[in-house]
Design a protein around this motif. Structure first.
Motif, PDB file in Angstrom:
ATOM      1  N   THR A  11       0.760  -1.118  -0.050  1.00 63.45           N
ATOM      2  CA  THR A  11      -0.013   0.129   0.070  1.00 63.45           C
ATOM      3  C   THR A  11       0.545   1.395  -0.339  1.00 63.45           C
ATOM      4  O   THR A  11       0.241   2.070  -1.082  1.00 63.45           O
ATOM      5  N   VAL A  12       2.521   1.175   0.964  1.00 61.59           N
ATOM      6  CA  VAL A  12       2.624   2.256   0.620  1.00 61.59           C
ATOM      7  C   VAL A  12       3.293   2.440  -0.676  1.00 61.59           C
ATOM      8  O   VAL A  12       3.562   3.967  -1.632  1.00 61.59           O
ATOM      9  N   ASN A  17       4.756   5.504  -5.034  1.00 59.90           N
ATOM     10  CA  ASN A  17       4.746   5.362  -6.907  1.00 59.90           C
ATOM     11  C   ASN A  17       6.620   5.291  -6.647  1.00 59.90           C
ATOM     12  O   ASN A  17       6.947   5.901  -7.558  1.00 59.90           O
ATOM     13  N   LYS A  18       6.844   5.280  -6.114  1.00 59.50           N
ATOM     14  CA  LYS A  18       9.079   5.601  -5.862  1.00 59.50           C
ATOM     15  C   LYS A  18       9.127   4.112  -5.162  1.00 59.50           C
ATOM     16  O   LYS A  18       8.724   3.890  -3.903  1.00 59.50           O
ATOM     17  N   ASP A  19      10.561   3.887  -5.630  1.00 61.23           N
ATOM     18  CA  ASP A  19      10.841   2.526  -5.166  1.00 61.23           C
ATOM     19  C   ASP A  19      12.422   2.205  -5.996  1.00 61.23           C
ATOM     20  O   ASP A  19      11.892   2.048  -6.995  1.00 61.23           O
ATOM     21  N   ALA A  48      -1.347   6.987   8.037  1.00 56.02           N
ATOM     22  CA  ALA A  48      -2.442   5.632   8.699  1.00 56.02           C
ATOM     23  C   ALA A  48      -0.914   4.805   8.154  1.00 56.02           C
ATOM     24  O   ALA A  48      -1.789   3.637   8.758  1.00 56.02           O
ATOM     25  N   GLN A  49      -1.055   3.824   7.277  1.00 58.73           N
ATOM     26  CA  GLN A  49      -0.568   2.831   6.780  1.00 58.73           C
ATOM     27  C   GLN A  49       1.423   2.980   7.284  1.00 58.73           C
ATOM     28  O   GLN A  49       1.514   1.603   8.134  1.00 58.73           O
ATOM     29  N   VAL A  50       2.238   4.063   7.837  1.00 57.13           N
ATOM     30  CA  VAL A  50       2.913   3.268   8.575  1.00 57.13           C
ATOM     31  C   VAL A  50       2.839   3.329  10.074  1.00 57.13           C
ATOM     32  O   VAL A  50       3.992   3.330  10.875  1.00 57.13           O
TER      33      VAL A  50
END
Length: 71
Positions: A11-12, A17-19, A48-50
């Motif tokens: 989700t993160v 949109n970067k990795d 909220a995801q972290v």
């Protein structure tokens, strides 16, 4: 200054949109301060995801959902 490389998953990754993504931060920056900096960049959905937040025995907690390594 320190260079940090972040790898995002699931989700993160869909939010950023970067990795990977590389940040340069001042020496002495805490993990919490760094996380807050990235939340400001990507917004509340990222935050909220972290972080996992809730209560335990009636006391609030906020725990980061991250993995750290030294490479």
């Amino acid at each position: 200054m320190l260079t940090i490389t972040c790898k995002y998953f699931t989700t993160v990754l869909n939010i950023t949109n970067k990795d990977p993504e590389t940040f340069t931060i001042p020496a002495g920056t805490t993990v919490e301060a760094f996380i807050e900096m990235v939340i400001k960049k990507y917004g509340a959905k990222f935050g909220a995801q972290v972080y996992a937040e809730g209560t335990l025995d009636g006391k609030p907690y906020k725990t980061p959902n991250i993995y750290l390594n030294k490479s």
